[in-house]
Design a protein around this motif. Structure first.
Motif, PDB file in Angstrom:
ATOM      1  N   THR A 188       0.847  -1.191   0.000  1.00  0.00           N
ATOM      2  CA  THR A 188       0.000   0.000   0.000  1.00  0.00           C
ATOM      3  C   THR A 188       0.882   1.240   0.000  1.00  0.00           C
ATOM      4  O   THR A 188       2.065   1.198   0.369  1.00  0.00           O
ATOM      5  CB  THR A 188      -0.919   0.036   1.222  1.00  0.00           C
ATOM      6  OG1 THR A 188      -0.122   0.207   2.408  1.00  0.00           O
ATOM      7  CG2 THR A 188      -1.747  -1.231   1.326  1.00  0.00           C
ATOM      8  N   GLU A 189       0.300   2.356  -0.414  1.00  0.00           N
ATOM      9  CA  GLU A 189       1.058   3.607  -0.391  1.00  0.00           C
ATOM     10  C   GLU A 189       1.494   3.947   1.029  1.00  0.00           C
ATOM     11  O   GLU A 189       2.625   4.390   1.252  1.00  0.00           O
ATOM     12  CB  GLU A 189       0.215   4.731  -0.984  1.00  0.00           C
ATOM     13  CG  GLU A 189       0.968   6.039  -1.154  1.00  0.00           C
ATOM     14  CD  GLU A 189       0.260   7.041  -2.042  1.00  0.00           C
ATOM     15  OE1 GLU A 189       0.765   8.169  -2.166  1.00  0.00           O
ATOM     16  OE2 GLU A 189      -0.792   6.698  -2.627  1.00  0.00           O
ATOM     17  N   LYS A 190       0.626   3.724   1.991  1.00  0.00           N
ATOM     18  CA  LYS A 190       0.982   3.995   3.384  1.00  0.00           C
ATOM     19  C   LYS A 190       2.153   3.126   3.836  1.00  0.00           C
ATOM     20  O   LYS A 190       3.058   3.598   4.545  1.00  0.00           O
ATOM     21  CB  LYS A 190      -0.220   3.750   4.294  1.00  0.00           C
ATOM     22  CG  LYS A 190       0.030   4.099   5.768  1.00  0.00           C
ATOM     23  CD  LYS A 190      -1.202   3.872   6.620  1.00  0.00           C
ATOM     24  CE  LYS A 190      -1.007   4.424   8.026  1.00  0.00           C
ATOM     25  NZ  LYS A 190       0.145   3.807   8.733  1.00  0.00           N
ATOM     26  N   GLU A 191       2.155   1.864   3.428  1.00  0.00           N
ATOM     27  CA  GLU A 191       3.256   0.975   3.819  1.00  0.00           C
ATOM     28  C   GLU A 191       4.587   1.479   3.269  1.00  0.00           C
ATOM     29  O   GLU A 191       5.629   1.362   3.953  1.00  0.00           O
ATOM     30  CB  GLU A 191       2.976  -0.447   3.324  1.00  0.00           C
ATOM     31  CG  GLU A 191       1.901  -1.159   4.128  1.00  0.00           C
ATOM     32  CD  GLU A 191       1.480  -2.482   3.517  1.00  0.00           C
ATOM     33  OE1 GLU A 191       0.958  -3.340   4.259  1.00  0.00           O
ATOM     34  OE2 GLU A 191       1.665  -2.674   2.290  1.00  0.00           O
ATOM     35  N   ILE A 192       4.580   2.024   2.067  1.00  0.00           N
ATOM     36  CA  ILE A 192       5.830   2.548   1.512  1.00  0.00           C
ATOM     37  C   ILE A 192       6.288   3.771   2.296  1.00  0.00           C
ATOM     38  O   ILE A 192       7.474   3.898   2.645  1.00  0.00           O
ATOM     39  CB  ILE A 192       5.669   2.882   0.017  1.00  0.00           C
ATOM     40  CG1 ILE A 192       5.321   1.618  -0.784  1.00  0.00           C
ATOM     41  CG2 ILE A 192       6.954   3.525  -0.514  1.00  0.00           C
ATOM     42  CD1 ILE A 192       6.385   0.539  -0.754  1.00  0.00           C
ATOM     43  N   TYR A 193       5.375   4.691   2.591  1.00  0.00           N
ATOM     44  CA  TYR A 193       5.767   5.862   3.378  1.00  0.00           C
ATOM     45  C   TYR A 193       6.231   5.464   4.777  1.00  0.00           C
ATOM     46  O   TYR A 193       7.199   6.035   5.303  1.00  0.00           O
ATOM     47  CB  TYR A 193       4.614   6.859   3.455  1.00  0.00           C
ATOM     48  CG  TYR A 193       4.541   7.767   2.249  1.00  0.00           C
ATOM     49  CD1 TYR A 193       5.546   8.696   1.994  1.00  0.00           C
ATOM     50  CD2 TYR A 193       3.478   7.686   1.349  1.00  0.00           C
ATOM     51  CE1 TYR A 193       5.492   9.519   0.877  1.00  0.00           C
ATOM     52  CE2 TYR A 193       3.414   8.514   0.234  1.00  0.00           C
ATOM     53  CZ  TYR A 193       4.430   9.430   0.008  1.00  0.00           C
ATOM     54  OH  TYR A 193       4.386  10.244  -1.097  1.00  0.00           O
ATOM     55  N   ASP A 194       5.585   4.481   5.380  1.00  0.00           N
ATOM     56  CA  ASP A 194       6.019   4.026   6.703  1.00  0.00           C
ATOM     57  C   ASP A 194       7.389   3.364   6.628  1.00  0.00           C
ATOM     58  O   ASP A 194       8.225   3.520   7.537  1.00  0.00           O
ATOM     59  CB  ASP A 194       4.989   3.058   7.286  1.00  0.00           C
ATOM     60  CG  ASP A 194       3.705   3.753   7.711  1.00  0.00           C
ATOM     61  OD1 ASP A 194       3.711   4.998   7.833  1.00  0.00           O
ATOM     62  OD2 ASP A 194       2.687   3.053   7.911  1.00  0.00           O
ATOM     63  N   PHE A 195       7.627   2.611   5.559  1.00  0.00           N
ATOM     64  CA  PHE A 195       8.952   2.009   5.378  1.00  0.00           C
ATOM     65  C   PHE A 195      10.022   3.090   5.293  1.00  0.00           C
ATOM     66  O   PHE A 195      11.074   2.991   5.936  1.00  0.00           O
ATOM     67  CB  PHE A 195       8.961   1.161   4.104  1.00  0.00           C
ATOM     68  CG  PHE A 195      10.335   0.718   3.679  1.00  0.00           C
ATOM     69  CD1 PHE A 195      10.973  -0.336   4.312  1.00  0.00           C
ATOM     70  CD2 PHE A 195      11.007   1.375   2.643  1.00  0.00           C
ATOM     71  CE1 PHE A 195      12.256  -0.735   3.923  1.00  0.00           C
ATOM     72  CE2 PHE A 195      12.273   0.979   2.250  1.00  0.00           C
ATOM     73  CZ  PHE A 195      12.905  -0.075   2.897  1.00  0.00           C
ATOM     74  N   ILE A 196       9.763   4.132   4.514  1.00  0.00           N
ATOM     75  CA  ILE A 196      10.733   5.221   4.369  1.00  0.00           C
ATOM     76  C   ILE A 196      11.019   5.852   5.730  1.00  0.00           C
ATOM     77  O   ILE A 196      12.182   6.044   6.110  1.00  0.00           O
ATOM     78  CB  ILE A 196      10.206   6.273   3.378  1.00  0.00           C
ATOM     79  CG1 ILE A 196      10.145   5.689   1.967  1.00  0.00           C
ATOM     80  CG2 ILE A 196      11.077   7.531   3.403  1.00  0.00           C
ATOM     81  CD1 ILE A 196       9.352   6.541   0.984  1.00  0.00           C
ATOM     82  N   LEU A 224      17.297  13.310   7.894  1.00  0.00           N
ATOM     83  CA  LEU A 224      16.204  14.068   8.511  1.00  0.00           C
ATOM     84  C   LEU A 224      15.414  14.837   7.461  1.00  0.00           C
ATOM     85  O   LEU A 224      14.186  14.946   7.543  1.00  0.00           O
ATOM     86  CB  LEU A 224      16.760  15.029   9.563  1.00  0.00           C
ATOM     87  CG  LEU A 224      17.219  14.391  10.876  1.00  0.00           C
ATOM     88  CD1 LEU A 224      18.010  15.400  11.706  1.00  0.00           C
ATOM     89  CD2 LEU A 224      16.021  13.875  11.682  1.00  0.00           C
ATOM     90  N   MET A 225      16.103  15.360   6.462  1.00  0.00           N
ATOM     91  CA  MET A 225      15.400  16.115   5.424  1.00  0.00           C
ATOM     92  C   MET A 225      14.536  15.203   4.553  1.00  0.00           C
ATOM     93  O   MET A 225      13.458  15.616   4.094  1.00  0.00           O
ATOM     94  CB  MET A 225      16.387  16.890   4.563  1.00  0.00           C
ATOM     95  CG  MET A 225      16.857  18.188   5.197  1.00  0.00           C
ATOM     96  SD  MET A 225      15.506  19.290   5.684  1.00  0.00           S
ATOM     97  CE  MET A 225      14.688  19.571   4.120  1.00  0.00           C
ATOM     98  N   LEU A 226      14.978  13.985   4.307  1.00  0.00           N
ATOM     99  CA  LEU A 226      14.110  13.070   3.563  1.00  0.00           C
ATOM    100  C   LEU A 226      12.888  12.721   4.402  1.00  0.00           C
ATOM    101  O   LEU A 226      11.778  12.635   3.883  1.00  0.00           O
ATOM    102  CB  LEU A 226      14.864  11.807   3.150  1.00  0.00           C
ATOM    103  CG  LEU A 226      14.052  10.798   2.338  1.00  0.00           C
ATOM    104  CD1 LEU A 226      13.401  11.441   1.113  1.00  0.00           C
ATOM    105  CD2 LEU A 226      14.918   9.615   1.913  1.00  0.00           C
ATOM    106  N   GLN A 227      13.076  12.543   5.711  1.00  0.00           N
ATOM    107  CA  GLN A 227      11.919  12.361   6.586  1.00  0.00           C
ATOM    108  C   GLN A 227      10.980  13.559   6.496  1.00  0.00           C
ATOM    109  O   GLN A 227       9.764  13.422   6.358  1.00  0.00           O
ATOM    110  CB  GLN A 227      12.369  12.188   8.037  1.00  0.00           C
ATOM    111  CG  GLN A 227      12.726  10.786   8.447  1.00  0.00           C
ATOM    112  CD  GLN A 227      12.889  10.672   9.955  1.00  0.00           C
ATOM    113  OE1 GLN A 227      13.172  11.645  10.656  1.00  0.00           O
ATOM    114  NE2 GLN A 227      12.704   9.472  10.477  1.00  0.00           N
ATOM    115  N   SER A 228      11.556  14.752   6.583  1.00  0.00           N
ATOM    116  CA  SER A 228      10.767  15.982   6.540  1.00  0.00           C
ATOM    117  C   SER A 228       9.941  16.056   5.263  1.00  0.00           C
ATOM    118  O   SER A 228       8.730  16.327   5.302  1.00  0.00           O
ATOM    119  CB  SER A 228      11.707  17.190   6.645  1.00  0.00           C
ATOM    120  OG  SER A 228      11.041  18.395   6.346  1.00  0.00           O
TER     121      SER A 228
END
Length: 596
Positions: A188-196, A224-228
């Motif tokens: 899922t899209e959410k799973e990819i964002y959570d993985f990141i 941190l910037m990629l998280q941001s």
């Protein structure tokens, strides 16, 4: 392709950057040179620090943080063209196809595609084998793995913002694996964002707190910037989008506040480090802003992470392509700026950028070019060539004709003399006049004579401090902290020399982001995550300008013209790119995106 069996190898194909290392490594070893010249065992690579570093360097090389593909690097304009900031000079240049082509299962994603599973496979090989090294130091192993996990997370971010959920592959696929492993379904899209987010959170302790990002090496602040950024994207999609096909695309709306908070926290940590700042030197705000993109390396405290370039070694063609016509260059004027985008830039006296009515742009009205353009936001002055811009010691012109004693005069070879004795051509150089009669200036180097392609070395700033402030402003606003959002936006505006805001709105935050980060590959993706691309990019006929210079009044008639041959289209389905028929055939478990 991750699940294309032709890419599955039991030995590592030698990366290009390793050939040079091996030449040095094997000098004096002639009797060994006939053994496996095209391949090198991972057991050898990951027992030698130099070879491991070269392997990682090749992963960096394949990241393509900045798009520079195509003949002569015309692809530099890809995301600006897609986002209606500027277009490319000619329609044969593929950035213009990003908005003029059809997007279907038959045509596929075109040049907006990014499907880097081969690079991810090589990352997974390192992450599997490097911990087994018996020769390398534990600290080296730990920091190298953290660095590569960042690169892998970045690749997944590039895919999720294009396609939504994608196959999440974190192990090395081998040809004997089951079909379930070789042909994975989309997460899922959410799973990819959570993985990141989780990947970055886990590696933060292992990344250097000494700034190395400006030199192109990932550090703690890069992560941190990629998280941001990534969490801000996830929050926006949760806030403004909708879930479809069981969450394979879209993010649950209930997650929005959590993602805004994660973005906010990552931005705040970068700010609180006090290691970065907005460059603000001298009274000339336009010159200061232009200098940010030419003063490279660790001495520029605005840079958080950059992709490094060096002329002819790893160079690009920005100066060769973008310098205005009339400077004696072989190629020029390749990135005409759209007037629709110019209207985002307000005036230093507080007028809005769109305060000049389009209905007033007629041959009956005259305009002072300094007021029309030069009194706009200094970031505009630093980013766009407009009539009578001074560049490389001379003025650049964009008028199609001149008016002398009420008569129209044409011809680049006809020279007119102003009342102050200054000479001006009756007609500007041809390529300056064509298209929009405005050109990209941002990041150009006035000292580069640009006589051929790939002789520019300006770094591409993947993350810079101004984005940190704007990311925090946006997250804070949706978290209910309007005061902090206003403070962040005003910090950026003050550096630019623009009047401070007395209140903050969603529109103000979005406008500030577009003008500050113009032509830096943000706007297209921002319009998508805000779910306003159908309005801004759909069913619109973008505009350029036509200038006629009046010698008697030293002013200009300014009229509009169509910048593009067709009306732009951007339907709701375009918030995600389509998979091509070939890609779907390669993996029977790859579900097509909605609307295709």
């Amino acid at each position: 392709m991750a699940y294309n069996l032709s890419t599955l190898k039991l030995k590592i194909m030698l990366p290009k950057s390793l050939y040079f290392v091996l030449v040095l490594f094997c000098l004096g070893c002639d009797d060994q040179l006939d053994k496996e010249p095209d391949f090198i065992s991972e057991n050898t690579v990951f027992e030698d620090e130099g070879l491991t570093n070269s392997y990682v360097a090749d992963l960096y090389l394949n990241m393509n943080f900045q798009e520079i593909g195509g003949f002569g690097n015309v692809g530099i304009g890809l995301f600006a063209a897609a986002g209606a900031e500027h277009i490319n000079f000619a329609n044969w240049q593929y950035p213009n196809l990003s908005y003029s082509r059809q997007y279907t299962e038959v045509t596929g994603p075109g040049n907006l595609d990014r499907w880097p599973y081969f690079n991810i496979r090589n990352m997974n090989i390192l992450l599997r084998d490097l911990p087994n090294s018996v020769s390398l130091e534990e600290d080296f192993i730990r920091t190298t793995m953290a660095e590569v996990r960042f690169l892998r997370a970045y690749e997944y971010f590039e895919m999720v913002k294009r396609y939504g959920g994608v196959p999440l592959i974190t192990t090395v696929q081998d040809q004997d694996d089951s079909d379930e492993v070789l042909f994975p379904s989309r997460a899922t899209e959410k799973e990819i964002y959570d993985f990141i987010y989780n990947e970055l959170a886990e590696i933060l302790p292992d990344l250097s707190e000494v700034k190395t990002g400006a030199n192109g090496r990932v550090d703690r602040f890069t992560a941190l910037m990629l998280q941001s950024r990534a969490m801000l994207y996830a929050a926006s999609i949760a806030n403004f989008g909708e879930e479809q096909i069981n969450g394979i695309v879209g993010v649950p709306s209930a997650s929005a506040q959590d993602y805004y908070k994660k973005s906010y926290d990552a931005s705040k940590e970068v700010i609180d480090s006090q290691l970065f700042q907005l460059i603000d030197e001298g009274d000339d705000k336009a010159a200061n802003f232009a200098s940010i993109f030419l003063n490279e390396g660790t001495g520029n405290n605005e840079i958080i992470f950059a992709e490094r370039f060096e002329p002819f070694i790893k160079g690009h063609s920005l100066d060769w392509l973008a310098n205005p016509d009339g400077l004696g260059l072989e190629w020029n004027s390749n990135f005409p700026v759209l007037y629709d985008f110019v209207e985002n830039f307000d005036f230093i006296d507080g007028r809005t950028g769109s305060s000049i009515s389009r209905e007033d742009l007629t041959l009956e009205n005259e305009w002072d070019v300094t007021d029309f353009f030069g009194n706009r936001d200094p970031r505009f002055v630093a980013s766009v060539f407009y009539p009578e811009t001074t560049w490389k010691g001379q003025k650049i012109y964009f008028h199609s004709s001149s008016l002398v004693n009420g008569e129209v005069v044409n011809g680049t070879g006809t020279i007119l003399t102003k009342q102050n004795g200054e000479e001006i051509p009756a007609t500007a150089a041809a390529r300056n006049v064509r298209n929009t009669a405005l050109l990209l200036r941002k990041r150009l180097d006035p000292t580069n004579i640009a006589t051929q392609s790939e002789n520019s070395g300006q770094d591409f700033y993947v993350f810079r401090y101004a984005e940190t402030l704007l990311n925090l402003a946006e997250a804070a606003y949706y978290l209910g902290n309007s005061g902090e959002a206003l403070t962040m936006v005003n910090m950026v505006r003050e550096r630019a020399g623009m009047p401070l805001r007395s209140e903050i709105t969603e529109d103000f935050i979005r406008q500030e982001r577009q003008v500050e980060l113009a032509f830096e590959e943000h706007r297209f993706w921002d319009l998508i995550r805000w779910r306003v691309a159908t309005e801004v990019l759909g069913n619109v006929r973008t505009k350029g300008l036509v200038f006629r210079y009046n010698l008697d009044t030293d002013m200009y008639n300014i009229t509009l013209k169509n910048a593009e041959g067709d009306i732009r289209q951007f339907g709701e389905e375009r918030y995600y790119l389509p998979f091509s028929q070939e890609r779907l055939a390669e993996n029977p478990n790859l579900v097509q995106n909605p609307g295709y």
